[in-house]
Motif scaffolding. Structure first.
Motif, short mmCIF file in Angstrom:
data_model
loop_
_atom_site.label_atom_id
_atom_site.label_comp_id
_atom_site.label_asym_id
_atom_site.label_seq_id
_atom_site.Cartn_x
_atom_site.Cartn_y
_atom_site.Cartn_z
N UNK A 1 0.43 4.98 1.85
CA UNK A 1 -0.58 4.36 2.72
C UNK A 1 0.03 3.35 3.69
N UNK A 2 1.06 2.61 3.26
CA UNK A 2 1.67 1.55 4.08
C UNK A 2 0.71 0.40 4.32
N UNK A 3 -0.28 0.24 3.43
CA UNK A 3 -1.22 -0.87 3.51
C UNK A 3 -1.73 -1.14 2.10
N UNK A 4 -2.72 -2.01 1.97
CA UNK A 4 -3.18 -2.40 0.63
C UNK A 4 -4.61 -1.97 0.34
N UNK B 1 -3.71 3.75 9.81
CA UNK B 1 -3.33 2.76 10.83
C UNK B 1 -1.96 3.06 11.43
N UNK C 1 1.43 -3.01 -0.54
CA UNK C 1 1.30 -2.61 0.87
C UNK C 1 2.62 -2.62 1.62
N UNK C 2 3.74 -2.83 0.90
CA UNK C 2 5.03 -2.97 1.58
C UNK C 2 5.52 -1.63 2.13
N UNK C 3 5.99 -1.66 3.36
CA UNK C 3 6.48 -0.45 4.02
C UNK C 3 7.54 -0.81 5.05
N UNK C 4 8.36 0.15 5.39
CA UNK C 4 9.46 -0.08 6.34
C UNK C 4 10.37 -1.20 5.87
N UNK C 5 10.52 -1.30 4.57
CA UNK C 5 11.41 -2.28 3.95
C UNK C 5 11.93 -1.62 2.68
N UNK D 1 1.30 -0.54 11.57
CA UNK D 1 0.04 0.20 11.59
C UNK D 1 -0.73 0.01 10.30
N UNK D 2 -0.02 0.04 9.18
CA UNK D 2 -0.69 0.00 7.88
C UNK D 2 -1.25 -1.37 7.52
#
Lengths: 402, 402
Positions: A182-185, A347, A371-375, B218-219
């Motif tokens: 999801x890249x979100x929470x 998103x 929600x952590x993403x691109x890390x 985005x997320x």
């Protein structure tokens, strides 16, 4: 004959095997066309061949594994390269999930599009090329955003020069499915385990170039100076104040980079180079945001001694997911995780938004821890990964049977 | 015996000769300890030897040429390295002017201090070392601001490792004279040709580090995100609004660099690293500005979801020029350029501010065309350069005769 099932243990084992390529802490570092990225593409081709698919890498590095058999198939996948020092799942998850579906015996062609992450400034290189929306001239003009390497030089170094580019045939497919974190929470906060994506936001990307006068930070009085950095700061503060008045409920806007030239402590910056983007699922909202940006730049140009110009880097079209595919995903989610799933917009941009222009497309989200993403610390619970691939499998089976 | 005179043609010829070392467009690129910088130091030592001085390069690259003879002498000079791709005059002017005075027969020791430009983060390396104000530990901890090279490694690569560092003996000198371009437009706008410097502003340098959370652009909703770049922008906009209320008449403040990490278009910056400095001639004003900065950071930390910390990089002491030396420069200026000179403060930092702590020191400014400085297009009319060295010569002669 028993109904085919998806091997979730093998799916997780494949994910962990791929995680070793370009490993960085608990994540991976596989920028597009790096040795690590190319190694992961070769790995994928071997995996495809092992399960009887015909693997092929095209002129921009997109890898597809075509299966045999009559009747229309499903295309499924995502991308395999990562952001710099980023997470192990992201695009890899959707590619390995597609592999699991094909291994299970479903008529699925797995695909890994090149450079969804946009290391090169063309954006969505692989999926745009595969739907026939990328010219040779765009490739000629594209460069790596980090180090400026021309795309042509990077393709040559990766051994891809001169290879034909793949063009997907929509007639071959019932549609495209992409599984992604999801890249979100949203899911995590609601205690839910699956998201059925209703639409994908479009990203509109801009470069704001502020031209001032490079000067000595001591010799030049405040009244005389034309400080490009200060003009950029004032403009970005104004955007921050104004955008909430024109944006949609789920709009986002981000300044990813502010480069002051020359960037030395005792020199008044002569230019400021700003990467700015915003996202929404509605064209009307995106247009309102661009209007607002242009008005704020105009006001800045009237008020400031430094002139700002706007360069449009990309304006994507928001994508709506296919109702039939969404229904299949929803039915599978309700059966396997009753009450623990939702429909939600994405998103983030994904290759699915390009595929949606030539065939029905849909996406499935698994939760992202924190929600952590691109890390590199990005992660998802293994039981959620397994559930996700089961939902994807059930939906694909029902679509292919229909 | 005729009175000695200064050879302005030879002085200009030397300047043009030095301009060829590290030439960049019409300026020069001679960053500290680069091959070009070391070549210019060797060039200077040869010139010193030609006119009978004993040249010496010390452990940080400072070059001094000592003359013989009884009685106290004058020290004169500046620095010879340049900012990156910067002007041909800047520090080189004061060094070559000092050489011209020594050549004329005056009891002057020319000196070129190392790294006045602050390529290494210690700041005023050469002059601080020469007045005994630089510890070995500071050298151990210092790095190149552009590429992070440790100072020790750069000294070793330049062949300076293990050489003793120069400590100036104040008893040998009547004082220190430094000629420099104005780096502003005060003289040019007034149609004047010489500035007698009354004092040198101190620079207080800070690093502002904003800690947020790196995330996908985005997320992550606007409400969830902790965008370090946006917090930095709001803080810098607040500084811009508040500083005029606490600053002095000639104060300046500058943000030279804003580095967002990781600096990619689709990633919310997790940290922002800002180089910020301000300058004034009065300690009380500098303290008011620092108080204001600390108050604004405190307010930001109460208001924002990202925390900002202040790291003090350097706090220099403003320098007042010596009245006797100023009088000698003023008398010479009035004789050679009647009515076309003024007394003025220096908005830029110079080695003279460190020298002023151990001996009488003064400075002379020549006009900068268009006020341009720290850029390759920096320039000064040749007749102004020649007039400047004549004024310096007359003042030095009168001081040495006194």
């Amino acid at each position: 004959m028993t109904a085919p099932t998806v091997d979730t243990a093998r799916f997780l084992a494949d994910l962990h095997e791929l995680r070793q390529i370009g490993r960085f802490k608990t994540g991976v570092h596989r920028p597009t066309y790096s040795p690590q990225d190319m190694e992961s593409r070769e790995w994928l081709m071997r995996k495809m061949a092992e399960i009887g698919l015909a693997p092929e890498m095209d002129g921009v590095g997109t890898v597809i594994g075509r299966g045999e058999g009559a009747g229309r198939r499903l295309l499924a996948g995502s991308h395999i390269e990562s952001q710099n020092e980023a997470g192990w799942l992201d695009g890899a998850l959707g590619v390995v999930a597609a592999l699991a579906l094909a291994r299970s015996g479903l008529a699925v062609d797995p695909i890994a599009f090149a450079d969804e992450e946009g290391h090169f400034d063309v954006g969505f290189l692989g999926s745009r090329s595969a739907i026939g929306d990328l010219t040779e001239a765009e490739i000629d003009g594209s460069r790596n955003r980090t180090d400026g390497t021309p795309l042509r030089a990077a393709l040559k170094a990766a051994g891809l020069e001169g290879r034909p580019r793949l063009t997907l045939d929509p007639a071959r497919y019932r549609g495209y499915l992409e599984m992604h974190i999801e890249q979100g929470t949203t899911l995590e906060n609601a205690g839910e385990r699956v998201g059925v994506v209703t639409g994908i936001v479009a990203i509109w990307q801009f470069r704001l170039i502020v031209e001032g006068a490079q000067d000595h930070a001591g010799g030049t009085t405040m009244a005389e100076r034309r400080d490009a950095g200060l003009t950029a700061v004032r403009l970005l503060a104004a955007i921050d104040a104004e955008f909430p008045r024109v944006c949609g409920e789920r709009s986002t806007w981000t300044t990813g980079r502010i480069a002051l030239d020359p960037g030395a402590p005792s020199i008044i910056p002569g230019t400021a180079d700003v990467l700015f983007q915003f996202r929404d699922v509605e064209i009307a909202v995106l247009e309102r945001m661009e209007d607002c940006l242009r008005r704020l730049v105009q006001e800045s140009n009237r008020r400031e001694r430094c002139h700002t110009t706007i360069e449009v880097l990309s304006r994507a079209v928001p994508a709506v997911c296919d109702p039939g595919l969404m229904d299949a995903l929803s039915a599978a989610a309700e059966r396997l995780a009753p009450g623990a799933w939702r429909r939600m917009p994405s998103g983030a941009g994904h290759d699915a938004q390009n595929l949606a222009r030539i065939m029905p497309a849909a996406m499935l989200f698994t939760p992202s821890i924190g929600g952590i993403s691109h890390h590199w610390s990005e992660d998802t619970k293994e039981e959620d990964l397994a559930l996700g691939v089961e939902v994807l499998f059930e939906a694909a089976r029902s679509v292919l049977a229909g």
